[in-house]
Design a protein around this motif. Structure first.
Motif, PDB file in Angstrom:
ATOM      1  N   GLY A  60     -21.134 -49.976  18.037  1.00 22.23           N
ATOM      2  CA  GLY A  60     -21.045 -48.625  17.492  1.00 22.23           C
ATOM      3  C   GLY A  60     -19.700 -47.963  17.665  1.00 22.23           C
ATOM      4  O   GLY A  60     -19.457 -46.897  17.085  1.00 22.23           O
ATOM      5  N   SER A  61     -18.827 -48.573  18.463  1.00 22.45           N
ATOM      6  CA  SER A  61     -17.542 -47.931  18.756  1.00 22.45           C
ATOM      7  C   SER A  61     -16.333 -48.812  18.484  1.00 22.45           C
ATOM      8  O   SER A  61     -15.218 -48.310  18.311  1.00 22.45           O
ATOM      9  CB  SER A  61     -17.502 -47.516  20.230  1.00 22.45           C
ATOM     10  N   GLY A  62     -16.521 -50.145  18.482  1.00 21.71           N
ATOM     11  CA  GLY A  62     -15.389 -51.049  18.337  1.00 21.71           C
ATOM     12  C   GLY A  62     -14.522 -51.115  19.570  1.00 21.71           C
ATOM     13  O   GLY A  62     -13.394 -51.615  19.515  1.00 21.71           O
ATOM     14  N   LEU A  63     -15.029 -50.640  20.715  1.00 17.58           N
ATOM     15  CA  LEU A  63     -14.234 -50.645  21.940  1.00 17.58           C
ATOM     16  C   LEU A  63     -14.130 -52.045  22.531  1.00 17.58           C
ATOM     17  O   LEU A  63     -14.985 -52.895  22.309  1.00 17.58           O
ATOM     18  CB  LEU A  63     -14.865 -49.723  22.991  1.00 17.58           C
ATOM     19  N   ARG A  64     -13.091 -52.254  23.298  1.00 18.79           N
ATOM     20  CA  ARG A  64     -12.988 -53.464  24.110  1.00 18.79           C
ATOM     21  C   ARG A  64     -14.035 -53.388  25.226  1.00 18.79           C
ATOM     22  O   ARG A  64     -14.447 -52.295  25.626  1.00 18.79           O
ATOM     23  CB  ARG A  64     -11.594 -53.591  24.722  1.00 18.79           C
ATOM     24  N   ILE A  65     -14.404 -54.541  25.758  1.00 22.88           N
ATOM     25  CA  ILE A  65     -15.431 -54.570  26.792  1.00 22.88           C
ATOM     26  C   ILE A  65     -15.022 -53.729  28.005  1.00 22.88           C
ATOM     27  O   ILE A  65     -15.836 -52.998  28.571  1.00 22.88           O
ATOM     28  CB  ILE A  65     -15.738 -56.035  27.212  1.00 22.88           C
ATOM     29  N   GLY A  66     -13.746 -53.795  28.403  1.00 22.07           N
ATOM     30  CA  GLY A  66     -13.283 -53.014  29.546  1.00 22.07           C
ATOM     31  C   GLY A  66     -13.336 -51.522  29.299  1.00 22.07           C
ATOM     32  O   GLY A  66     -13.595 -50.727  30.216  1.00 22.07           O
ATOM     33  N   GLU A  67     -13.114 -51.098  28.045  1.00 21.12           N
ATOM     34  CA  GLU A  67     -13.167 -49.678  27.705  1.00 21.12           C
ATOM     35  C   GLU A  67     -14.597 -49.164  27.738  1.00 21.12           C
ATOM     36  O   GLU A  67     -14.856 -48.036  28.155  1.00 21.12           O
ATOM     37  CB  GLU A  67     -12.544 -49.462  26.331  1.00 21.12           C
ATOM     38  N   VAL A  68     -15.549 -49.996  27.308  1.00 22.50           N
ATOM     39  CA  VAL A  68     -16.962 -49.604  27.367  1.00 22.50           C
ATOM     40  C   VAL A  68     -17.387 -49.417  28.816  1.00 22.50           C
ATOM     41  O   VAL A  68     -18.033 -48.420  29.178  1.00 22.50           O
ATOM     42  CB  VAL A  68     -17.855 -50.663  26.686  1.00 22.50           C
ATOM     43  N   LEU A  69     -17.039 -50.372  29.665  1.00 22.17           N
ATOM     44  CA  LEU A  69     -17.475 -50.333  31.059  1.00 22.17           C
ATOM     45  C   LEU A  69     -16.754 -49.251  31.862  1.00 22.17           C
ATOM     46  O   LEU A  69     -17.199 -48.901  32.955  1.00 22.17           O
ATOM     47  CB  LEU A  69     -17.258 -51.708  31.702  1.00 22.17           C
ATOM     48  N   ALA A  70     -15.654 -48.730  31.334  1.00 22.95           N
ATOM     49  CA  ALA A  70     -14.917 -47.662  32.015  1.00 22.95           C
ATOM     50  C   ALA A  70     -15.433 -46.275  31.645  1.00 22.95           C
ATOM     51  O   ALA A  70     -14.996 -45.276  32.231  1.00 22.95           O
ATOM     52  CB  ALA A  70     -13.431 -47.761  31.701  1.00 22.95           C
ATOM     53  N   LEU A  71     -16.345 -46.190  30.682  1.00 23.05           N
ATOM     54  CA  LEU A  71     -16.884 -44.885  30.297  1.00 23.05           C
ATOM     55  C   LEU A  71     -17.627 -44.256  31.481  1.00 23.05           C
ATOM     56  O   LEU A  71     -18.400 -44.913  32.165  1.00 23.05           O
ATOM     57  CB  LEU A  71     -17.847 -45.022  29.110  1.00 23.05           C
ATOM     58  N   ARG A  72     -17.387 -42.964  31.703  1.00 25.30           N
ATOM     59  CA  ARG A  72     -18.074 -42.213  32.745  1.00 25.30           C
ATOM     60  C   ARG A  72     -19.020 -41.208  32.092  1.00 25.30           C
ATOM     61  O   ARG A  72     -18.932 -40.962  30.892  1.00 25.30           O
ATOM     62  CB  ARG A  72     -17.057 -41.480  33.620  1.00 25.30           C
ATOM     63  N   HIS A  73     -19.905 -40.634  32.896  1.00 18.85           N
ATOM     64  CA  HIS A  73     -20.815 -39.633  32.332  1.00 18.85           C
ATOM     65  C   HIS A  73     -20.033 -38.492  31.699  1.00 18.85           C
ATOM     66  O   HIS A  73     -20.430 -37.959  30.647  1.00 18.85           O
ATOM     67  CB  HIS A  73     -21.752 -39.090  33.425  1.00 18.85           C
TER      68      HIS A  73
END
Length: 362
Positions: free
Chosen positions: A182-195
């Motif tokens: 849904g975002s096209g983010l890299r895996i590291g960018e997804v896992l870096a998302l905070r609340h």
């Protein structure tokens, strides 16, 4: 003799260079200089210019090159021997990233010899360039809509198998896949998302950092992306928002702090990208999914996190018949990157249907 550095391997390289200087008066490069010595000089020169995680990759590549060909003298490093060195080191066939980084290390070490006028032709430059992985029709590898559905069904089957053994298992592979799609983010960018980066009501995420491995392989949130221009806010489709809502609902109260990870393990900790990659590899045994991938020339080995980023970009480009939206989604400053490595020519629908219909239509 001692040498101070932030990492043990860098200190060892520094000691080697200092010993060489004391023994021979300087570290002048000659045709007798060994590959191991060149790699030490290259690592020493790069240490101040690159990020710690990049240096760790460089050191790992250099170590593997040393084991196979560290004793080879510069005069022995012909294009054919360099190619054999990369093959024998186990880089080719392991992963495209490992092979690319090995080539970077070897090229960097030999650049020093070229800059010192010891050699006039770069052995690595004379080797054929590695081609990006593309499907048989020449387009970058990506999933179509039917294959995405097949992937989702495979994930569901995996969850059902795990649920029979672990009642408290969290479906974070599914969460990550949906957010990537849904975002096209890299895996590291997804896992870096905070609340605090996720606005569920508006369906918008703020992308400001990425997850990396620290010096001791601990998970670290790096407060910057590959480039400043890639910081962006992305409006998510409903399916990605639903995954983030489910992930937040699974958190206990302490895990809901603003700076806590938006996607967490069952222990409330960050999820490691290497664990996600391993879980994704589990799906390579799913017969239905593999059959679906084969319909467009994809294989089990293509099932990696970055495939989902390319998929999001390609589907957006195809739907819009333009690369602009895909470029903005991925955060690329140069549209050629989006075109060459992601959506390719998939978005292009050529022809003059309206004109021909008007002239020739029955």
């Amino acid at each position: 003799m001692s040498f101070t550095a932030d990492h043990e391997d860098d200190a060892v390289s520094g000691v080697r260079l200092e010993a060489q200087r004391l023994a021979f008066g300087d570290s002048e490069i000659t045709l007798s200089t060994t590959l191991s010595e060149l790699l030490d000089q290259w690592l020493h020169a790069r240490a101040a210019d690159v990020r710690p995680q990049t240096m760790r990759v460089y050191r790992s590549s250099a170590q593997r090159l040393r084991r196979i060909g560290g004793a080879l003298a510069l005069e022995q490093l012909t294009p054919g021997r360099c190619k054999k060195l990369l093959n024998d080191s186990g880089f080719v066939g392991s992963s495209s990233h490992a092979a690319k980084q090995a080539r970077v290390a070897l090229r960097g070490a030999l650049d020093l010899a070229l800059e010192s006028d010891v050699i006039s032709r770069h052995p690595v430059s004379a080797m054929p360039r590695q081609r990006r992985a593309r499907s048989e029709d020449g387009l970058p590898r990506a999933l179509n809509v039917d294959q995405v559905h097949a992937l989702r069904r495979a994930v569901t089957r995996r969850e059902e198998r795990i649920a029979r053994q672990l009642t408290d298992a969290r479906p974070y592979l599914r969460w990550v896949i949906e957010v990537q799609l849904g975002s096209g983010l890299r895996i590291g960018e997804v896992l870096a998302l905070r609340h605090c980066d996720v606005d569920l009501a508006a369906g918008i995420i703020s992308v400001t950092g990425t997850q990396i491995d620290g010096e001791n392989w601990e998970l670290v949130r790096q407060e910057e992306l590959k480039s400043r221009a890639q910081a962006r806010r992305i409006r998510l489709p409903r399916f990605a928002v639903a995954a983030l809502e489910e992930a937040r609902g699974a958190c206990d109260v302490p895990s809901l702090l603003a700076n806590a990870p938006a996607l967490q393990s069952r222990n409330g900790t960050s999820i490691a990208a290497r664990n996600l990659r391993r879980q994704l590899r589990d799906l390579r045994e799913d017969a239905e999914l593999i059959a679906a991938l084969a319909e467009t020339g994809l294989s089990a080995s293509d099932l990696v996190p970055h495939l989902l980023r390319r998929t999001a970009a390609t589907l957006v480009a195809v739907a819009d018949e333009d690369l602009t939206s895909a470029q903005r989604l991925l955060g690329h400053s140069d549209q050629r990157t989006t075109r060459d490595s992601y959506a390719g020519a998939a978005f292009r629908i050529v022809g003059s249907a309206e004109t021909l219909e008007e002239l020739l239509g029955l």
